[in-house]
Write a protein that holds these residues in place. Structure first.
Motif, PDB file in Angstrom:
ATOM      1  N   PRO A  38       0.810  -1.227   0.000  1.00  0.00           N
ATOM      2  CA  PRO A  38       0.000   0.000   0.000  1.00  0.00           C
ATOM      3  C   PRO A  38       0.843   1.278   0.000  1.00  0.00           C
ATOM      4  O   PRO A  38       0.375   2.326  -0.457  1.00  0.00           O
ATOM      5  CB  PRO A  38      -0.822  -0.099   1.282  1.00  0.00           C
ATOM      6  CG  PRO A  38      -0.722  -1.505   1.724  1.00  0.00           C
ATOM      7  CD  PRO A  38       0.487  -2.109   1.110  1.00  0.00           C
ATOM      8  N   ALA A  39       2.071   1.190   0.456  1.00  0.00           N
ATOM      9  CA  ALA A  39       2.940   2.373   0.472  1.00  0.00           C
ATOM     10  C   ALA A  39       3.266   2.862  -0.934  1.00  0.00           C
ATOM     11  O   ALA A  39       3.610   4.032  -1.120  1.00  0.00           O
ATOM     12  CB  ALA A  39       4.234   2.071   1.241  1.00  0.00           C
ATOM     13  N   VAL A  40       3.153   1.992  -1.931  1.00  0.00           N
ATOM     14  CA  VAL A  40       3.431   2.396  -3.319  1.00  0.00           C
ATOM     15  C   VAL A  40       2.172   2.314  -4.190  1.00  0.00           C
ATOM     16  O   VAL A  40       2.257   2.267  -5.415  1.00  0.00           O
ATOM     17  CB  VAL A  40       4.592   1.572  -3.927  1.00  0.00           C
ATOM     18  CG1 VAL A  40       5.890   1.879  -3.213  1.00  0.00           C
ATOM     19  CG2 VAL A  40       4.284   0.090  -3.914  1.00  0.00           C
ATOM     20  N   ALA A  41       1.009   2.325  -3.545  1.00  0.00           N
ATOM     21  CA  ALA A  41      -0.255   2.255  -4.278  1.00  0.00           C
ATOM     22  C   ALA A  41      -0.441   3.455  -5.203  1.00  0.00           C
ATOM     23  O   ALA A  41      -1.083   3.339  -6.246  1.00  0.00           O
ATOM     24  CB  ALA A  41      -1.437   2.135  -3.318  1.00  0.00           C
ATOM     25  N   GLN A  42       0.142   4.589  -4.837  1.00  0.00           N
ATOM     26  CA  GLN A  42       0.020   5.770  -5.694  1.00  0.00           C
ATOM     27  C   GLN A  42       0.692   5.524  -7.053  1.00  0.00           C
ATOM     28  O   GLN A  42       0.161   5.892  -8.088  1.00  0.00           O
ATOM     29  CB  GLN A  42       0.636   6.983  -5.010  1.00  0.00           C
ATOM     30  CG  GLN A  42       0.429   8.268  -5.782  1.00  0.00           C
ATOM     31  CD  GLN A  42       0.941   9.487  -5.017  1.00  0.00           C
ATOM     32  OE1 GLN A  42       1.504   9.386  -3.947  1.00  0.00           O
ATOM     33  NE2 GLN A  42       0.722  10.650  -5.604  1.00  0.00           N
ATOM     34  N   ALA A  43       1.849   4.859  -7.045  1.00  0.00           N
ATOM     35  CA  ALA A  43       2.530   4.526  -8.304  1.00  0.00           C
ATOM     36  C   ALA A  43       1.696   3.539  -9.117  1.00  0.00           C
ATOM     37  O   ALA A  43       1.609   3.638 -10.342  1.00  0.00           O
ATOM     38  CB  ALA A  43       3.912   3.951  -8.024  1.00  0.00           C
TER      39      ALA A  43
END
Length: 184
Positions: A38-43
């Motif tokens: 989830p920490a890289v869900a924006q990517a």
């Protein structure tokens, strides 16, 4: 993607005017299961072409695409069939550890619409379907078949079910629609 032997091809269950219920096979879409931190869900959202929801059960729709968060690190993504290859290519260059699996061949969609939609679903789902907020979804059981249930509108739900269980779910919905039409 939709195959010639789609188990629900051309099927529709139309209740009478009193039941206000229609059940039909949904149009085919490209479907993906995405697992990513989830920490890289924006990517991942950038690769998909729209932001991913950030809470379990949350759904985001835009431009014919839909993203539904099923777990802390799990999303279901849908788009038009024509966009499937482009989505795969975008995730291939993502640069973040992830798993994107095309599940379009294993699942089919069923639309349950009308004033009696929640009543029809309640017959085989163990939780309060009426309490589900519009624009949310969850993985649950329909009788004994695992489904993803999406509430698209007040009186419209979408069931995503494995192709091998589609006839089972369809049969139950057909029986329930007859009971609703008869006022049972």
């Amino acid at each position: 993607m939709l195959l010639a032997n789609h188990p629900l091809l051309g099927k529709t269950i139309t209740g009478d005017t009193a039941s206000k219920l229609t059940i039909r096979a949904a149009d085919d879409v490209a479907r993906f299961s995405l697992r990513i931190d989830p920490a890289v869900a924006q990517a991942a959202g950038a690769a998909f072409g729209m932001p991913l929801p950030t809470r379990i059960g949350g759904m985001v729709e835009a431009g014919g695409r839909m993203a539904l968060q099923l777990g802390p690190d799990e999303w279901v993504l849908t788009a038009s069939v024509a966009e499937g290859d482009g989505i795969e290519n975008a995730f291939a260059t993502l640069g973040e550890t992830h798993s994107l699996v095309d599940i379009g061949h294993r699942e089919v969609g069923i639309l349950v619409e009308g004033e009696a939609a929640a009543l029809a679903l309640r017959s085989a789902i163990a939780f309060d379907v009426e309490a589900m907020a519009v624009g949310t979804g969850c993985r649950t059981l329909f009788d004994k078949a695992q489904i993803v249930l999406i509430r698209e509108d007040k009186n419209r739900f979408r069931i995503e079910v494995w192709r091998s269980f589609a006839d089972h779910v369809w049969g139950i919905l057909h029986a329930v629609s007859r009971e609703i039409a008869l006022g049972l």
